[in-house]
Design an enzyme around this catalytic site. Structure first.
Site, PDB file in Angstrom:
ATOM      1  N   MET A  30     -19.115  55.940  41.594  1.00  0.00           N
ATOM      2  CA  MET A  30     -19.583  57.178  41.432  1.00  0.00           C
ATOM      3  C   MET A  30     -20.131  57.266  39.778  1.00  0.00           C
ATOM      4  SD  MET A  30     -17.673  59.897  43.807  1.00  0.00           S
ATOM      5  CE  MET A  30     -16.150  60.314  42.717  1.00  0.00           C
ATOM      6  N   HIS A  34     -16.357  52.024  33.812  1.00  0.00           N
ATOM      7  CA  HIS A  34     -15.313  51.532  33.077  1.00  0.00           C
ATOM      8  C   HIS A  34     -15.103  50.262  33.414  1.00  0.00           C
ATOM      9  CE1 HIS A  34     -12.489  52.663  36.082  1.00  0.00           C
ATOM     10  NE2 HIS A  34     -13.061  54.003  36.155  1.00  0.00           N
ATOM     11  N   GLY A  36     -12.176  49.272  35.146  1.00  0.00           N
ATOM     12  CA  GLY A  36     -11.955  49.348  36.545  1.00  0.00           C
ATOM     13  C   GLY A  36     -13.181  48.511  37.509  1.00  0.00           C
ATOM     14  N   HIS A  37     -14.279  49.674  37.194  1.00  0.00           N
ATOM     15  CA  HIS A  37     -15.446  49.286  37.816  1.00  0.00           C
ATOM     16  C   HIS A  37     -15.980  47.761  37.663  1.00  0.00           C
ATOM     17  CE1 HIS A  37     -16.017  53.762  37.618  1.00  0.00           C
ATOM     18  NE2 HIS A  37     -15.712  53.507  38.808  1.00  0.00           N
ATOM     19  N   GLY A 147     -11.262  49.161  44.528  1.00  0.00           N
ATOM     20  CA  GLY A 147      -9.943  49.086  43.854  1.00  0.00           C
ATOM     21  C   GLY A 147      -8.848  49.547  44.302  1.00  0.00           C
ATOM     22  N   LYS A 149      -6.472  51.021  42.862  1.00  0.00           N
ATOM     23  CA  LYS A 149      -6.232  52.136  42.308  1.00  0.00           C
ATOM     24  C   LYS A 149      -6.223  53.284  43.360  1.00  0.00           C
ATOM     25  CE  LYS A 149      -6.906  55.551  39.046  1.00  0.00           C
ATOM     26  NZ  LYS A 149      -7.841  56.467  39.694  1.00  0.00           N
ATOM     27  N   ASP A 150      -7.162  53.054  44.261  1.00  0.00           N
ATOM     28  CA  ASP A 150      -7.336  54.152  45.323  1.00  0.00           C
ATOM     29  C   ASP A 150      -6.859  53.412  46.625  1.00  0.00           C
ATOM     30  OD1 ASP A 150      -9.098  56.518  43.978  1.00  0.00           O
ATOM     31  OD2 ASP A 150      -9.783  54.585  43.299  1.00  0.00           O
ATOM     32  N   GLN A 153      -7.567  55.223  49.896  1.00  0.00           N
ATOM     33  CA  GLN A 153      -8.702  55.187  50.268  1.00  0.00           C
ATOM     34  C   GLN A 153      -9.165  53.618  50.815  1.00  0.00           C
ATOM     35  OE1 GLN A 153     -12.107  56.560  47.614  1.00  0.00           O
ATOM     36  NE2 GLN A 153     -12.178  54.565  46.960  1.00  0.00           N
ATOM     37  N   SER A 186     -12.935  57.563  35.683  1.00  0.00           N
ATOM     38  CA  SER A 186     -13.891  58.261  35.196  1.00  0.00           C
ATOM     39  C   SER A 186     -13.113  59.662  34.640  1.00  0.00           C
ATOM     40  CB  SER A 186     -14.795  58.402  36.117  1.00  0.00           C
ATOM     41  OG  SER A 186     -15.107  57.098  36.642  1.00  0.00           O
TER      42      SER A 186
HETATM   43  P1  AMP Z   1     -15.099  55.684  41.699  1.00  0.00           P
HETATM   44  O1  AMP Z   1     -16.347  55.496  40.801  1.00  0.00           O
HETATM   45  O2  AMP Z   1     -13.900  56.431  40.947  1.00  0.00           O
HETATM   46  O3  AMP Z   1     -15.380  56.108  43.065  1.00  0.00           O
HETATM   47  O4  AMP Z   1     -14.322  54.145  41.876  1.00  0.00           O
HETATM   48  C1  AMP Z   1     -15.224  53.075  42.355  1.00  0.00           C
HETATM   49  C2  AMP Z   1     -14.456  52.149  42.754  1.00  0.00           C
HETATM   50  O5  AMP Z   1     -13.675  51.629  41.547  1.00  0.00           O
HETATM   51  C3  AMP Z   1     -13.485  52.475  43.619  1.00  0.00           C
HETATM   52  O6  AMP Z   1     -13.059  51.134  44.468  1.00  0.00           O
HETATM   53  C4  AMP Z   1     -12.055  52.423  42.824  1.00  0.00           C
HETATM   54  O7  AMP Z   1     -10.794  52.097  43.646  1.00  0.00           O
HETATM   55  C5  AMP Z   1     -12.297  51.489  41.713  1.00  0.00           C
HETATM   56  N1  AMP Z   1     -11.423  51.542  40.518  1.00  0.00           N
HETATM   57  C6  AMP Z   1     -11.665  52.845  39.961  1.00  0.00           C
HETATM   58  N2  AMP Z   1     -10.659  52.670  38.817  1.00  0.00           N
HETATM   59  C7  AMP Z   1     -10.111  51.750  38.885  1.00  0.00           C
HETATM   60  C8  AMP Z   1      -9.152  51.035  38.222  1.00  0.00           C
HETATM   61  N3  AMP Z   1      -8.646  51.510  37.145  1.00  0.00           N
HETATM   62  N4  AMP Z   1      -8.891  49.783  38.493  1.00  0.00           N
HETATM   63  C9  AMP Z   1      -9.510  48.904  39.596  1.00  0.00           C
HETATM   64  N5  AMP Z   1     -10.325  49.609  40.368  1.00  0.00           N
HETATM   65  C10 AMP Z   1     -10.699  50.818  40.042  1.00  0.00           C
END
Ligand code: AMP
Length: 290
Positions: A30, A34, A36-37, A147, A149-150, A153, A186
């Site tokens: 989304m 960072h 993580g992404h 990730g 993290k979720d 999901q 984020s």
């Molecule tokens: P988001 O942009 O928050 O929807 O996350 C996009 C992808 O990045 C999802 O698969 C999340 O699980 C992964 N993600 C977000 N934060 C982290 C993190 N700290 N470590 C690993 N993956 C992450």
């Protein structure tokens, strides 16, 4: 990085890559990118070429009282970061394209979607499953990276991919944290300095269970008591749930078993944060990844 704005062009590009024998990797996000992404992108780059990242703040996965309008957006910086990391395509469609007038088909992964995150955020996983299925259809990846993290999901998406016989293989990557222990998100951008201190307690609580598990504790009730002890007494932190669940079914467990998650969700001010630790049995021992 080539920015693609339309579904048609993304489909054509992906189809052409597939036809010429390339292995496509998808990293859905989304935005407000960072480390993580970036770890997902790195994993994708190791296996796939081309790598397609997507940025789409998906309205369907936000509840009416949630933060859709103020969700952090940093498109220019995100593009630069993707360019630097050698991402081939960035698919960034508009909401009108993804959900045109008359859109009425949604995917629900039953059972799993109504517990924990799904219970606190009704409709959330329906929105997630629907957008991920659409992105998989549009980008035709061989591998899609998510990730841990979720964690729930990732499980919802894996279940959907299996149930619907999707071609893409779903791969999960470890949680990336700040040096302080805070899981990157984020939404951390919303936190004040004081709130940051409260948020740190989530990873502290997980580390406390790790220590306890390594000292031999196997009882989930006791482990959750430890988690709650660490989180208690901070007026800035409101626990939503703290549970130990089977990593496959996401049903609560009484005792640690082959693979489970310690799952946490809490509100710090108006910011909702989640975190987890993966617990895996290796021989007689349990290995805990925070
Ligand atoms: P988001 O942009 O928050 O929807 O996350 C996009 C992808 O990045 C999802 O698969 C999340 O699980 C992964 N993600 C977000 N934060 C982290 C993190 N700290 N470590 C690993 N993956 C992450």
């Amino acid at each position: 990085v080539e920015i693609i704005r339309t579904i048609e062009w993304m489909k054509q590009t992906a189809r052409a890559a597939r036809m010429s024998g390339h292995v496509i990797g998808l990293v859905p996000t989304m935005g407000a990118l960072h480390d993580g992404h970036f770890s997902l992108i790195q994993a994708a780059k190791q296996r796939c070429s081309p790598v397609i990242a997507t940025i789409f703040v998906n309205p369907a996965q936000f509840g009416p009282a949630e933060d859709l309008a103020k969700y952090p957006r940093s498109f220019e910086a995100d593009c630069e970061a993707l360019e630097k990391r050698g991402v081939d395509y960035l698919f960034a469609p508009t909401a009108e394209q993804i959900y045109p007038k008359g859109f009425s088909t949604y995917v629900t992964v039953e059972g799993l979607s109504s517990r924990l995150e799904g219970k606190s955020r009704p409709g959330h996983f329906r929105g997630v499953a629907t957008i991920v299925l659409k992105l998989l259809e549009i980008t035709q990846p061989h591998f899609a990276f998510f990730g841990r993290k979720d964690a729930q999901q990732e499980r919802v998406i894996r279940t959907m991919a299996g149930d619907l016989n999707l071609d893409a293989e779903i791969l999960a990557c470890p949680i990336v944290r700040e040096a302080s222990g805070l899981a990157l998100s984020s939404r951390n951008a919303y936190l004040s300095a004081d709130q940051n201190k409260s948020a740190l307690k989530l990873s502290r609580a997980l580390l406390a269970t790790k220590k306890e598990i390594e000292a031999g504790e196997r009882n989930a009730v006791q482990l959750i008591r430890t988690v709650r002890d660490v989180l208690a007494g901070d007026p800035g932190l409101e626990v939503d749930y703290a549970e130990i669940v089977d990593a496959d079914t996401f049903e609560p467990v009484m005792h640690l078993r082959l693979a489970c998650y310690v799952l946490l969700a809490a509100k710090v001010g108006t910011t909702r944060l989640i975190d987890n630790a993966l617990v895996e049995q290796v021989g007689e021992e349990f290995q805990v990844t925070v």
